[in-house]
Enzyme design. Sequence first.
Site, PDB file in Angstrom:
ATOM      1  N   ASP A 186     -36.275  -3.786 -30.713  1.00  0.00           N
ATOM      2  CA  ASP A 186     -34.923  -4.206 -31.054  1.00  0.00           C
ATOM      3  C   ASP A 186     -34.871  -4.638 -32.514  1.00  0.00           C
ATOM      4  O   ASP A 186     -35.811  -4.412 -33.273  1.00  0.00           O
ATOM      5  CB  ASP A 186     -34.500  -5.355 -30.129  1.00  0.00           C
ATOM      6  N   HIS A 246     -41.297   1.846 -25.995  1.00  0.00           N
ATOM      7  CA  HIS A 246     -39.948   1.286 -25.863  1.00  0.00           C
ATOM      8  C   HIS A 246     -39.550   0.721 -27.224  1.00  0.00           C
ATOM      9  O   HIS A 246     -39.642  -0.472 -27.484  1.00  0.00           O
ATOM     10  CB  HIS A 246     -39.980   0.178 -24.801  1.00  0.00           C
ATOM     11  N   ASP A 274     -46.429   6.494 -19.134  1.00  0.00           N
ATOM     12  CA  ASP A 274     -45.872   6.581 -20.478  1.00  0.00           C
ATOM     13  C   ASP A 274     -44.377   6.868 -20.367  1.00  0.00           C
ATOM     14  O   ASP A 274     -43.935   8.010 -20.392  1.00  0.00           O
ATOM     15  CB  ASP A 274     -46.601   7.703 -21.237  1.00  0.00           C
ATOM     16  N   GLU A 290     -43.404  -1.562 -23.897  1.00  0.00           N
ATOM     17  CA  GLU A 290     -42.835  -2.315 -25.007  1.00  0.00           C
ATOM     18  C   GLU A 290     -43.886  -2.543 -26.086  1.00  0.00           C
ATOM     19  O   GLU A 290     -45.084  -2.640 -25.810  1.00  0.00           O
ATOM     20  CB  GLU A 290     -42.311  -3.659 -24.504  1.00  0.00           C
TER      21      GLU A 290
END
Length: 540
Positions: A160, A460, A504, A513
């Site tokens: 993020d 991620h 994966d 993550e």
Amino acid sequence: MAEQSVSKFVVLPLLILYMFMPIHDSIFLIRPFLKGPLTIEVPKHNFWPFIPVVPPIQDNKTYYSIPRHNFWPFIPIVAPFDPDVSITTPSIPTSTIAWTDNDGGYDYSEVLGKSLLFYEAQRSGRLPLARNVAWRGDSATNDQGIFGEDLSGGWYDAGDYVKFGLPMAGATTLLVWGLIEFKSGYEAAGLLANIYDSVLWPLAYFMKAHPTKFEFYAQVADPYVDHSYWGRPEDMKMYRPGYRLSPERPGSDVIGETAAALAAGAVAFKSRDAPLALQMLKHAEELFEFAETYQGKYSDVLTNVQEFYASSGYEDELCWAAAWLYRATGLKKYLKAAERYYRRGSSWALSWDEKRAASMVLLYTLTKQDKYREDIESTIKDWMPGGSVQYTPKGLAYRLRWGSLRYTANMAMIALMSANAGINPTRYRVWARKQIHYMLGDGGRSYVVGFGVNPPTRPHHASSSCSSPPWPCTWADFYKNGPNTHTLYGALVGGPDEFDNFIDDRADYVQNEVTCDYNAGFQSAIAGLKELQVRHRNHL
């Protein structure tokens, strides 16, 4: 982003539909429907970025395999003289214990270099013209405090674009500690200038985030708004507020950890850039005074961080910061403060929220007091075979499902630091090497993106999933089946489950993550293994 502590929540039947305007771009929001009360265990945080739900609902495992995560939001559907000064600054001993070289065929220098690339990919702000991650550009250059203070720079936390102060500072301190302790490992890899450049990025940001003595910006960006966005950081248009701490709104944990990072930075940069080191030290001392004078948990006043990085306490950060300030200054008052905040006993783990394992090692190297050695040995004993930490069938010390490799990598670093201090050197080094080698491939695959055999290809991580401009980047890039468009070299993913199983899958944030704090202890451990390798080969 990841969290070690787990809380129990009772989930009641609920079905809520909501619509965002305008009509021409509607997003329907839904909460899961559960039959009857259900008690689940969920961690206090995670990067769970409003995952779009694709019908039919019956096939969406989100509703039937409850993720271990508490961010369960609506889910979108598509120097003067001082008598206390020591005569000399405490020195850190160098161990001469023999080491049997066995790198397992892994190129530690390559791993170090790629981990540094990961941190470069996480940079926020205006980037230098000479850079190694070509697909990243300037972003969030207008980040500001409430009075217009420049808050550009620093690292994005994970996949993020929030700048969370506590994990960023925690990662920085571990990286700088690794630079100080294992400097010759970076030198041997030809990466000494790179690691200095890498850690300076967040250290410079921390100084900007501390505009006055009793004021500190602990976070930039609203995580709820940020996590509704899947796209490039360079394209962000949302409002990104700065979150300020003050005497009326204290945060001894994040402020103390930032003081530790800057004090460690002062030690590391003292011989490289003395004026800069003095500047870091000034900020560190003021921040420690702020943290100690106005005590409190930052997550009690910054409520929107509670779902992500809620603090369990701040005494460990005050101890950690004081120990580093003693290392940096030699002032006995800081040693007394560290001893005052230190709590005896073994430590569950080392993480962005729990610093006791690190403090006991640093305080032992500075004082040689038996109580710290006893706590170190008790802590690492728990992680050895036969201790309280379980092991996977292939040999990973497995503390927790969420970010399983992060905890183990951090403890591998602690074991190497303890060995350098003369505590059970051979046994601790062999254990640390075995755990790190599991991550590099001994577990049957690599868990480092862009390195080794069968590495993860779908971390991620939003920006690396995006195609380069002019192609758009949307939630469609989250859902695509193929690998991320750009290889996020060096990123350590969350890791396998307790049976060594790993999928994966970009949507599986638990296993895939990547965060700044995941790589910190891992990178420092690699530097330690590189140093041992070079030391051994130089004495053959």
